[in-house]
Design a protein around this motif. Sequence first.
Motif, PDB file in Angstrom:
ATOM      1  N   HIS A 391       0.747  -1.083   0.038  1.00  0.00           N
ATOM      2  CA  HIS A 391       0.040  -0.136  -0.189  1.00  0.00           C
ATOM      3  C   HIS A 391       0.856   1.433  -0.096  1.00  0.00           C
ATOM      4  O   HIS A 391       2.064   1.285   0.067  1.00  0.00           O
ATOM      5  N   ARG A 392       0.091   2.347  -0.112  1.00  0.00           N
ATOM      6  CA  ARG A 392       0.964   3.672  -0.312  1.00  0.00           C
ATOM      7  C   ARG A 392       1.728   3.884  -1.613  1.00  0.00           C
ATOM      8  O   ARG A 392       3.065   4.161  -1.368  1.00  0.00           O
ATOM      9  N   PRO A 393       1.031   3.712  -2.488  1.00  0.00           N
ATOM     10  CA  PRO A 393      -0.199   3.509  -2.918  1.00  0.00           C
ATOM     11  C   PRO A 393      -0.614   1.832  -3.050  1.00  0.00           C
ATOM     12  O   PRO A 393       0.527   1.203  -2.758  1.00  0.00           O
ATOM     13  N   TYR A 394      -1.812   1.738  -3.112  1.00  0.00           N
ATOM     14  CA  TYR A 394      -2.086   0.308  -3.200  1.00  0.00           C
ATOM     15  C   TYR A 394      -1.574  -0.293  -4.721  1.00  0.00           C
ATOM     16  O   TYR A 394      -1.964   0.338  -5.706  1.00  0.00           O
ATOM     17  N   ARG A 395      -0.748  -1.455  -4.663  1.00  0.00           N
ATOM     18  CA  ARG A 395      -0.493  -1.991  -5.745  1.00  0.00           C
ATOM     19  C   ARG A 395      -0.005  -3.518  -5.349  1.00  0.00           C
ATOM     20  O   ARG A 395       0.313  -4.040  -4.199  1.00  0.00           O
TER      21      ARG A 395
END
Length: 442
Positions: A391-395
């Motif tokens: 996450h942070r970003p979701y990926r």
Amino acid sequence: MADTTGSTVDAARISAMDAREAARLLKGVRAAALAGDRPPAAPRPEIAESWRRMLAGGVHPDRDARSRMLSAAETEERRHESPLREVLPVLREGLLPALDGALHIMVVADAEGRLLWREGHSSILRMADRLGFGVGADWDEAVVGTNGVGTALVTRRPVQVFSAEHFVSSHHDWTCAGAPVRDPRDGRLLGVVDVSGPLATMHPATLAWVSSVARLAERELRVRHLESLERLRAVAAPLLARLAGRALAVDPNGWTAAVTGLAPVDRVPLPKAFGPGRVWVPQLGDCAVEPLPGGWLLRVAQDRANTGATRVVLDLSRPGSWSATVYGAAGSWSQELSPRHAELLFLLAESPRGRSAAELSGELFGDPTRTVTVRAEMSRVRRNLAGVLTHRPYRFADDVEVELIRPEDPAALLPHSTAPAVIRGRLAGTAPGGPRSGGWGM
């Protein structure tokens, strides 16, 4: 606070009295205690201890303090995160049928004293609103004084508070009984279930009733935990059967579901910094950790080779039957996907660089503000795909190869989805996020 050699106030005594007479007695006890005088009767020990905390903490006995109410979005997020959500049916079944006739309401609060759910007699709900006893309110003892929610959280024991046993005078028309609910997996305090109503409705048996229902809720959580271990065992057993070394499957709290090459243990304490890769586990030593649906595979390390998940196949080719299959050094396992989780993983598979919660919200709902829902759903997805998703970003993790299997007919891609990004994907038959890159095996 002055002590006394006289009689002690107890629940049976005051419940046998007329409500107004009981209120006068309790107010006299409180007034004497606040003034440092000899009270007409000694307060109950748990109440006296709470009053001492209030005096030491500077809580005003006649001024009703209020902290900020949670917003609707904050409340909903806490509800999604709270394990108490799973046992609401048990609490409702055990308490609600009797509440209307008894002129009571049921309140469920989290471990910080925030009221998350509230149900019961409509007229009592309106009275509670005037007191600030509403969903999203903070009923921590240090904020509102002695009460069935906050005091039960501090003492971690069931507590009943009658009339002027409430430290703050604005609460004297109420009686309440609260019991803590603990997580049977790790003993963590999850919150409090409380039954409250007007002083005239007080009864000494209320506390035993509420405590019994709280224990039923804990039993339900224990049953659910055992069922989750069975599901984890079903996934882990075939993997462990193929391993020659020492290994075990544990849930997120370290409870053992299956083991090979080791003496069985009920639970393995997991370190706080725990995740996929190489982790030192006190009872086992250096372990290679891989994610499983609902837990972890721990292999007592024999070498320093990379043992994490290496490949994910997201199969969306069959309408209504979607799955994610994870491949690692120990083998593979599959997870059936709900429609929402299939949508989210499709968006991430099409976006190697990842998406923020707001971006996912816009792609799913056409509304970037529904981030609370997105975060809650992603939290559920990551419980089973930890180490595969970040996450942070979701990926998807950078070192994981991702293969997306689409249906032959582009129109059959998640056919019931109304997500704007999925609709674009159907119409174009290609990724809405542009060209794929970074080793994405599609």
